[in-house]
Design a protein around this motif. Structure first.
Motif, PDB file in Angstrom:
ATOM      1  N   VAL A  10       2.744  -2.084  17.317  1.00  0.00           N
ATOM      2  CA  VAL A  10       2.668  -1.509  16.038  1.00  0.00           C
ATOM      3  C   VAL A  10       4.143  -1.297  15.615  1.00  0.00           C
ATOM      4  CG1 VAL A  10       2.150   0.900  14.994  1.00  0.00           C
ATOM      5  CG2 VAL A  10       0.567  -0.355  16.807  1.00  0.00           C
ATOM      6  N   SER A  11       4.388  -1.355  14.280  1.00  0.00           N
ATOM      7  CA  SER A  11       5.784  -1.318  13.706  1.00  0.00           C
ATOM      8  C   SER A  11       5.348  -0.578  12.357  1.00  0.00           C
ATOM      9  CB  SER A  11       6.578  -2.358  13.551  1.00  0.00           C
ATOM     10  OG  SER A  11       6.571  -3.245  14.706  1.00  0.00           O
ATOM     11  N   GLY A  12       6.416   0.074  11.836  1.00  0.00           N
ATOM     12  CA  GLY A  12       6.236   0.593  10.429  1.00  0.00           C
ATOM     13  C   GLY A  12       7.510   1.166   9.928  1.00  0.00           C
ATOM     14  N   PRO A 123       3.005   3.904   4.397  1.00  0.00           N
ATOM     15  CA  PRO A 123       2.424   4.856   3.376  1.00  0.00           C
ATOM     16  C   PRO A 123       1.882   4.108   2.228  1.00  0.00           C
ATOM     17  CG  PRO A 123       4.591   5.220   3.329  1.00  0.00           C
ATOM     18  CD  PRO A 123       4.309   3.941   4.228  1.00  0.00           C
ATOM     19  N   PRO A 124       1.158   4.839   1.263  1.00  0.00           N
ATOM     20  CA  PRO A 124       0.574   4.235   0.252  1.00  0.00           C
ATOM     21  C   PRO A 124       1.589   3.623  -0.663  1.00  0.00           C
ATOM     22  CG  PRO A 124      -0.552   6.418   0.776  1.00  0.00           C
ATOM     23  CD  PRO A 124       0.648   6.309   1.549  1.00  0.00           C
ATOM     24  N   SER A 125       2.725   4.138  -0.926  1.00  0.00           N
ATOM     25  CA  SER A 125       3.661   3.940  -1.932  1.00  0.00           C
ATOM     26  C   SER A 125       5.184   4.298  -1.306  1.00  0.00           C
ATOM     27  CB  SER A 125       3.486   4.580  -3.128  1.00  0.00           C
ATOM     28  OG  SER A 125       3.782   5.840  -3.129  1.00  0.00           O
ATOM     29  N   ALA A 126       6.228   3.752  -1.862  1.00  0.00           N
ATOM     30  CA  ALA A 126       7.470   3.939  -1.624  1.00  0.00           C
ATOM     31  C   ALA A 126       7.891   5.419  -1.912  1.00  0.00           C
ATOM     32  CB  ALA A 126       8.659   2.885  -2.347  1.00  0.00           C
ATOM     33  N   GLU A 154      13.354  -4.080   6.166  1.00  0.00           N
ATOM     34  CA  GLU A 154      11.940  -4.250   7.133  1.00  0.00           C
ATOM     35  C   GLU A 154      10.777  -4.747   6.173  1.00  0.00           C
ATOM     36  OE1 GLU A 154      12.541  -0.971  10.434  1.00  0.00           O
ATOM     37  OE2 GLU A 154      11.503  -0.385   8.863  1.00  0.00           O
ATOM     38  N   ALA A 155      10.805  -4.488   5.018  1.00  0.00           N
ATOM     39  CA  ALA A 155       9.572  -5.015   3.895  1.00  0.00           C
ATOM     40  C   ALA A 155       9.499  -6.491   3.962  1.00  0.00           C
ATOM     41  CB  ALA A 155       9.697  -4.177   2.481  1.00  0.00           C
ATOM     42  N   GLN A 160       4.913 -11.168   8.228  1.00  0.00           N
ATOM     43  CA  GLN A 160       4.773 -11.781   9.565  1.00  0.00           C
ATOM     44  C   GLN A 160       3.609 -11.048  10.631  1.00  0.00           C
ATOM     45  OE1 GLN A 160       8.554 -13.395  11.370  1.00  0.00           O
ATOM     46  NE2 GLN A 160       9.426 -12.694   9.543  1.00  0.00           N
ATOM     47  N   TYR A 161       3.206  -9.956  10.090  1.00  0.00           N
ATOM     48  CA  TYR A 161       2.344  -9.021  10.845  1.00  0.00           C
ATOM     49  C   TYR A 161       0.903  -9.528  10.479  1.00  0.00           C
ATOM     50  CZ  TYR A 161       5.861  -5.957  12.563  1.00  0.00           C
ATOM     51  OH  TYR A 161       6.884  -5.500  13.194  1.00  0.00           O
TER      52      TYR A 161
END
Length: 210
Positions: A10-12, A123-126, A154-155, A160-161
């Motif tokens: 899990v990343s984010g 999250p839903p948006s920046a 990171e975006a 690749q996920y």
């Protein structure tokens, strides 16, 4: 049928709510959270083998040399990494293991464990990401801007996920994560031994063999 555990990475983005989400998931479902190793000093209340495996610098560097870590990094003068044997033992015992790490570490895990399931939390948006970082009230605007700049970089790795999971409503997100991992067990590529076993058994029913 013996079930091999799945390694879920899990990343984010920082501020996406990964920590809160992982805590809620582990409280509700029986997953193993991979325990990292570190050379930093234990904080009050921390126990070896629970929060971290607390190692000497010499021990950690020996593990690096022996290839005993899935991934590792040095941060603010201390090493942090994921022991390979702990994860492999959990998976072999049929335990689904969750590893929460940053993007570059996650992509390295995919190299060592090609069957790993990679999930990216967002999250839903920046704008919502910015609001969450600001509302935490723990960092200066300069630091928040630095984190948002990092998120932009990171975006580029999101494709690749295996799955993108939008963390909008916590309970719904927990259920979505659980369903993804459960369904992953039924994927054909994870059931080759069962397919081979069934095929061999069915040979007895071929015409003329009954």
């Amino acid at each position: 049928m013996n079930r091999q555990g799945i390694l879920t990475v899990v990343s984010g983005f920082s501020g996406a709510g990964k920590g809160t989400l992982m805590k809620a998931l582990l409280e509700k479902y029986d997953y193993g959270l991979s325990i990292s190793a570190t050379t930093r000093t234990p904080r009050t209340g921390e126990e070896d083998g629970r929060e971290y495996f607390f190692l000497t610098r010499e021990h950690f560097e020996s593990m690096i040399e022996q290839g005993e870590l899935i991934e590792w990094a040095e941060y603010v003068g201390n090493y942090y990494g994921t022991p390979k044997k702990y994860v492999e033992d959990q998976l072999a015992a049929g335990k689904d293991v969750i590893l929460e790490i940053e993007v570059q570490g996650a992509l390295h895990v995919r190299e060592l464990f090609p069957d790993a399931l990679l999930l990216f939390i967002t999250p839903p948006s920046a704008e919502e990401l910015k609001n969450r970082l600001v509302n935490r009230g723990t960092e200066s605007m300069d630091k928040i801007e630095e984190r948002l700049s990092r998120a932009f970089e990171e975006a580029d790795c999101m494709q690749q996920y295996d799955y993108i999971v939008v963390n909008d409503e916590l309970d719904a997100c927990v259920e979505q994560l659980n369903e993804i991992i459960i369904n992953e067990h039924s994927r054909t590529l994870r059931n080759n031994s069962y397919i081979e076993k069934m095929s061999n058994e069915l040979k007895a029913f071929k015409k003329g063999d009954l």
